[in-house]
Design a protein around this motif. Structure first.
Motif, mmCIF file in Angstrom:
data_model
loop_
_atom_site.group_PDB
_atom_site.id
_atom_site.type_symbol
_atom_site.label_atom_id
_atom_site.label_comp_id
_atom_site.label_asym_id
_atom_site.label_seq_id
_atom_site.Cartn_x
_atom_site.Cartn_y
_atom_site.Cartn_z
ATOM 1 N N ARG A 14 76.292 41.992 72.610
ATOM 2 C CA ARG A 14 76.023 41.453 73.943
ATOM 3 C C ARG A 14 74.557 41.636 74.300
ATOM 4 N NH1 ARG A 14 79.982 38.340 76.107
ATOM 5 N NH2 ARG A 14 81.975 39.198 75.515
ATOM 6 N N SER A 15 74.011 40.701 75.034
ATOM 7 C CA SER A 15 72.607 40.729 75.425
ATOM 8 C C SER A 15 72.331 41.851 76.413
ATOM 9 C CB SER A 15 72.217 39.395 76.059
ATOM 10 O OG SER A 15 70.904 39.456 76.562
ATOM 11 N N SER A 16 71.208 42.553 76.227
ATOM 12 C CA SER A 16 70.818 43.609 77.158
ATOM 13 C C SER A 16 70.181 43.025 78.410
ATOM 14 C CB SER A 16 69.845 44.573 76.482
ATOM 15 O OG SER A 16 68.662 43.890 76.124
ATOM 16 N N THR A 21 75.304 36.371 77.103
ATOM 17 C CA THR A 21 75.223 35.777 75.770
ATOM 18 C C THR A 21 75.716 36.786 74.740
ATOM 19 O OG1 THR A 21 73.308 34.500 76.466
ATOM 20 C CG2 THR A 21 73.690 34.672 74.101
ATOM 21 N N ALA A 22 76.475 36.295 73.753
ATOM 22 C CA ALA A 22 77.046 37.191 72.744
ATOM 23 C C ALA A 22 76.948 36.561 71.364
ATOM 24 C CB ALA A 22 78.495 37.498 73.063
ATOM 25 N N VAL A 37 72.390 47.784 67.006
ATOM 26 C CA VAL A 37 71.420 47.200 67.935
ATOM 27 C C VAL A 37 70.546 46.256 67.133
ATOM 28 C CG1 VAL A 37 69.508 47.639 69.491
ATOM 29 C CG2 VAL A 37 71.403 49.245 69.390
ATOM 30 N N MET A 38 70.473 44.994 67.574
ATOM 31 C CA MET A 38 69.666 43.994 66.867
ATOM 32 C C MET A 38 68.844 43.214 67.882
ATOM 33 S SD MET A 38 72.444 42.439 64.214
ATOM 34 C CE MET A 38 71.294 41.720 63.078
ATOM 35 N N GLU A 50 67.079 42.655 72.947
ATOM 36 C CA GLU A 50 67.989 43.500 72.186
ATOM 37 C C GLU A 50 69.431 43.164 72.524
ATOM 38 O OE1 GLU A 50 67.130 47.624 72.763
ATOM 39 O OE2 GLU A 50 65.614 47.603 71.189
ATOM 40 N N PHE A 51 70.247 43.124 71.484
ATOM 41 C CA PHE A 51 71.672 42.926 71.622
ATOM 42 C C PHE A 51 72.349 44.202 71.150
ATOM 43 C CE2 PHE A 51 70.370 38.647 72.086
ATOM 44 C CZ PHE A 51 71.421 37.941 72.635
#
Length: 55
Positions: A14-16, A21-22, A37-38, A50-51
């Motif tokens: 999930r978007s930080s 957005t996922a 974490v990507m 970061e997602f």
């Protein structure tokens, strides 16, 4: 079909930025037991953020 002893598991990123957005991906639970974490592209922000892995 996934086996019960399958090492790779499906995770949701999930978007930080809080846009909702996922991304869906898989990870190896033995090699990366921590949360993933990507940095990926968020189209609503129109940039890279970061997602974080959700459970």
């Amino acid at each position: 079909m996934a086996r019960k002893t399958d090492v790779r598991s499906a995770v949701t990123l999930r978007s930080s930025a809080g846009t909702g957005t996922a991304y869906r991906t898989t990870k190896n639970r033995r090699n990366t037991p921590d949360r993933l974490v990507m940095r990926k592209y968020d189209p609503k922000v129109r940039g890279v953020v970061e997602f974080h892995e959700t459970r």
